[in-house]
Design a protein around this motif. Structure first.
Motif, short mmCIF file in Angstrom:
data_model
loop_
_atom_site.label_atom_id
_atom_site.label_comp_id
_atom_site.label_asym_id
_atom_site.label_seq_id
_atom_site.Cartn_x
_atom_site.Cartn_y
_atom_site.Cartn_z
N THR A 143 21.24 4.43 9.55
CA THR A 143 20.07 4.85 9.62
C THR A 143 19.95 6.24 10.21
OG1 THR A 143 20.31 3.74 12.11
CG2 THR A 143 19.09 2.48 10.08
N PHE A 144 21.24 6.64 10.72
CA PHE A 144 21.15 8.34 11.31
C PHE A 144 20.76 9.16 10.28
CE2 PHE A 144 25.10 9.56 9.39
CZ PHE A 144 25.71 8.35 9.05
N ARG A 145 21.06 8.78 8.77
CA ARG A 145 21.09 9.44 7.46
C ARG A 145 19.34 9.48 7.26
NH1 ARG A 145 26.07 9.02 4.92
NH2 ARG A 145 25.13 9.98 3.14
N ILE A 146 18.46 8.79 7.96
CA ILE A 146 16.92 8.77 7.59
C ILE A 146 16.03 9.87 8.13
CG2 ILE A 146 14.87 7.55 7.64
CD1 ILE A 146 16.62 4.89 7.54
N SER A 147 15.57 10.63 7.22
CA SER A 147 14.56 11.61 7.68
C SER A 147 13.10 10.94 7.70
CB SER A 147 14.65 12.75 6.92
OG SER A 147 15.87 13.44 7.28
N THR A 148 12.88 10.29 6.57
CA THR A 148 11.43 9.87 6.61
C THR A 148 11.57 8.18 5.98
OG1 THR A 148 11.27 10.37 3.95
CG2 THR A 148 10.70 11.91 5.56
N MET A 149 10.58 7.71 6.51
CA MET A 149 10.36 6.13 5.88
C MET A 149 8.89 5.95 5.29
SD MET A 149 12.59 3.62 8.55
CE MET A 149 12.07 2.22 7.27
N GLY A 150 8.85 5.09 4.55
CA GLY A 150 7.48 4.76 4.11
C GLY A 150 7.25 3.92 3.08
N TRP A 151 6.21 3.84 2.21
CA TRP A 151 5.94 2.99 1.22
C TRP A 151 5.47 3.52 -0.03
CZ3 TRP A 151 6.75 -2.20 1.98
CH2 TRP A 151 7.10 -2.73 3.28
N TYR A 152 5.75 3.03 -1.20
CA TYR A 152 5.36 3.34 -2.29
C TYR A 152 4.81 2.03 -2.90
CZ TYR A 152 7.63 7.94 -2.38
OH TYR A 152 8.08 9.39 -1.90
N ARG A 153 4.19 2.28 -4.06
CA ARG A 153 3.65 1.07 -4.78
C ARG A 153 3.59 1.40 -6.38
NH1 ARG A 153 -2.75 1.15 -2.95
NH2 ARG A 153 -3.31 2.95 -4.22
N GLN A 154 3.81 0.30 -6.82
CA GLN A 154 3.76 0.38 -8.50
C GLN A 154 3.02 -0.82 -9.06
OE1 GLN A 154 7.64 0.36 -10.28
NE2 GLN A 154 6.78 1.39 -12.32
N ALA A 155 1.62 -0.43 -9.60
CA ALA A 155 0.93 -1.38 -10.26
C ALA A 155 1.54 -1.74 -11.69
CB ALA A 155 -0.41 -0.93 -10.42
N LEU A 156 0.96 -2.72 -12.25
CA LEU A 156 1.48 -3.30 -13.51
C LEU A 156 1.27 -1.94 -14.61
CD1 LEU A 156 2.89 -5.77 -14.81
CD2 LEU A 156 0.66 -6.50 -15.47
N GLY A 157 1.94 -1.47 -15.33
CA GLY A 157 2.00 -0.42 -16.21
C GLY A 157 1.62 0.78 -16.05
N ARG A 158 1.96 1.02 -14.48
CA ARG A 158 1.78 2.37 -13.93
C ARG A 158 3.11 2.78 -13.22
NH1 ARG A 158 -3.80 3.06 -11.12
NH2 ARG A 158 -3.16 5.18 -11.36
N GLU A 159 3.13 4.10 -13.09
CA GLU A 159 4.42 4.64 -12.45
C GLU A 159 4.20 4.42 -10.64
OE1 GLU A 159 5.31 8.49 -15.33
OE2 GLU A 159 4.67 8.83 -13.22
N ARG A 160 5.53 4.28 -10.45
CA ARG A 160 5.47 4.20 -8.90
C ARG A 160 4.77 5.53 -7.96
NH1 ARG A 160 11.04 1.94 -6.43
NH2 ARG A 160 10.58 0.67 -8.23
N GLU A 161 4.01 5.12 -7.00
CA GLU A 161 3.44 6.08 -6.41
C GLU A 161 3.63 6.05 -5.02
OE1 GLU A 161 -0.78 6.11 -7.21
OE2 GLU A 161 -1.04 3.98 -6.36
N LEU A 162 3.43 7.31 -4.29
CA LEU A 162 3.43 7.34 -2.85
C LEU A 162 2.09 6.70 -2.16
CD1 LEU A 162 4.78 8.46 -0.07
CD2 LEU A 162 3.54 10.29 -0.45
N VAL A 163 2.60 5.88 -1.20
CA VAL A 163 1.42 5.32 -0.46
C VAL A 163 1.10 5.83 0.97
CG1 VAL A 163 0.45 3.07 0.69
CG2 VAL A 163 1.64 2.85 -1.37
N ALA A 164 2.31 6.00 1.56
CA ALA A 164 2.19 6.72 2.99
C ALA A 164 3.71 6.74 3.36
CB ALA A 164 1.67 5.89 4.16
N ARG A 165 3.98 7.93 4.16
CA ARG A 165 5.19 8.45 4.61
C ARG A 165 5.48 8.96 5.93
NH1 ARG A 165 7.39 11.84 0.09
NH2 ARG A 165 5.72 13.32 0.73
N LEU A 166 6.15 8.54 6.67
CA LEU A 166 6.32 8.95 8.09
C LEU A 166 7.75 9.99 8.34
CD1 LEU A 166 5.10 9.06 11.17
CD2 LEU A 166 6.50 6.59 11.46
#
Length: 117
Positions: free
Chosen positions: A28-51
């Motif tokens: 975990t020392f390698r981590i700079s950011t953590m967050g969530w992405y989402r991917q709806a059916l037929g769509r590209e993955r997109e950023l939701v939120a990032r800390l």
């Protein structure tokens, strides 16, 4: 390596709330950011939120004011509180952790969030 374990998600009616959690382990020392992405059916993955490690949080415009990303006391866990959910929030949500190097990108297994009208 970093391992990400997600929990939460499920089904809710529009206007309701759900929460997601993601716990990181391993290097975990390698981590700079953590967050969530989402991917709806037929769509590209997109950023939701990032800390970022310095506490800076970025949200997608579509979720601002409705979603809140926070860090747990242990700092290797993040929580996404989702409220006023809309049908268009339906997607598979993926936890993400990233480091400084381009090769340091890690993904959780994904958890389904379904919002019905």
């Amino acid at each position: 390596q970093v391992q990400l374990v997600e929990s939460g998600g499920g089904w809710v009616q529009a206007g309701g709330s759900l929460s997601l959690a993601c716990a990181a382990s391993g290097s975990t020392f390698r981590i700079s950011t953590m967050g969530w992405y989402r991917q709806a059916l037929g769509r590209e993955r997109e950023l939701v939120a990032r800390l970022s490690r310095d506490g800076t949080t970025n949200y997608a415009d579509s979720v601002k004011g409705r979603f809140t990303l926070s860090r747990g006391n242990g700092k290797n866990t993040v929580y996404l509180q989702m409220s006023s959910l809309k049908v268009e929030d339906t997607a598979v949500y993926y936890c993400n952790a990233a480091g400084i190097l381009q090769s340091d990108i890690y993904w959780g297994q994904g958890t389904q969030v379904t919002v019905s009208s």
